[in-house]
Write an enzyme that holds these catalytic residues in place. Structure first.
Site, short mmCIF file in Angstrom:
data_model
loop_
_atom_site.label_atom_id
_atom_site.label_comp_id
_atom_site.label_asym_id
_atom_site.label_seq_id
_atom_site.Cartn_x
_atom_site.Cartn_y
_atom_site.Cartn_z
N HIS A 56 10.88 47.56 167.22
CA HIS A 56 10.26 46.26 167.46
C HIS A 56 10.57 45.38 166.24
O HIS A 56 10.98 45.88 165.19
CB HIS A 56 8.76 46.43 167.67
N GLU A 58 8.68 43.76 164.13
CA GLU A 58 7.87 44.01 162.94
C GLU A 58 8.27 45.34 162.28
O GLU A 58 8.32 45.44 161.06
CB GLU A 58 6.37 44.05 163.30
N SER A 81 2.73 37.53 168.96
CA SER A 81 1.55 38.36 168.66
C SER A 81 1.93 39.84 168.66
O SER A 81 2.55 40.33 169.61
CB SER A 81 0.48 38.09 169.74
N CYS A 83 2.15 43.70 169.17
CA CYS A 83 1.63 44.69 170.12
C CYS A 83 0.80 45.73 169.36
O CYS A 83 0.72 45.70 168.13
CB CYS A 83 2.79 45.34 170.89
N CYS A 86 2.72 47.60 166.61
CA CYS A 86 2.96 46.83 165.39
C CYS A 86 1.66 46.44 164.71
O CYS A 86 1.60 46.33 163.48
CB CYS A 86 3.82 45.61 165.73
#
Lengths: 149, 149
Positions: A56, A58, A81, A83, A86
């Site tokens: 992902h 992040e 935002s 998940c 993360c």
């Protein structure tokens, strides 16, 4: 924090998201900044590019930053935002602040983080919203796969 | 689930933890099993080996399993209670069950997962406890780094 600073950092994450989109990937980007504003790491979602479901935005930025003794005072900037995966990263490693491009197309765990003392800066950036909205419309299954839906 | 089955799966995670220890790494291992018992992926913590702070055992096993359309019915087996980062992974992707070797040396997010409908099987395995206890005693700073403490 200063909103102009937050928007300047968001631009790094947006560049990453655009790079991901240009590679045929999911357009989510992130960057990790040190307390003094040094860029520690940046990255984008690489599910498609690397066939890697763990990459992902992040986690890619966190990985790119390498090993750090402490994350106190650091800021994770992300176009979307975070998940639960993360958000869990942010909580576990004690990242102090999350700057979020938008939470209109996906609402992850940022309220939970706020409840655990993480400073949340939600920008609702129109470009971030437009990029995700277009992607989700064109690739609904890929998006669902990326969030385990 | 059947405890004998859980212990057989745990053996895979313990093998991974031992492999990590032999490489000079943090001895935490994990494996992801399909609903039918097929091993989808296995891995261990690689912070030291790869200088990669994002490679926790559970995320390594998840990554090794490659892209999956759904995680419904899958089981994440780990030698140690999953930290928030790895607990977030389980929640986000809808992994149905977590088999945990021990939660005596570290208590992560498994109660939170149970509260969100994930089946938790906690084995309190003496070998897992002994392996972590010895590691934390010998490498306290490395262990703290790995959990952002």
């Amino acid at each position: 924090m200063d909103e102009r600073q937050a928007r300047a950092w968001l631009a790094t994450a947006v560049d990453e998201a655009r790079a991901g989109l240009a590679e045929g990937g999911i357009p989510i980007g992130a960057a990790l900044y040190a307390p003094d504003g040094t860029l520690l790491g940046r990255g984008h979602n690489r599910r498609v590019q690397d066939d890697d479901p763990s990459a992902h935005a992040e986690t890619a930025a966190f990985r790119a930053a390498g090993r750090q003794r402490s994350y106190r005072g650091t800021t994770m900037v992300t176009t979307l935002s975070p998940c639960w995966y993360c958000s869990g990263l942010v909580r576990q490693f004690g990242i102090s602040r999350v700057v979020i491009g938008e939470a209109a197309t996906f609402h992850g765990g940022h309220d939970w983080l706020a409840g655990h003392g993480v400073e949340i800066v939600l920008l609702q950036d129109p470009e971030c919203v437009a990029m995700m909205r277009a992607f989700v419309k064109d690739h609904p299954l890929l998006w669902k796969e990326d969030i385990g839906d």
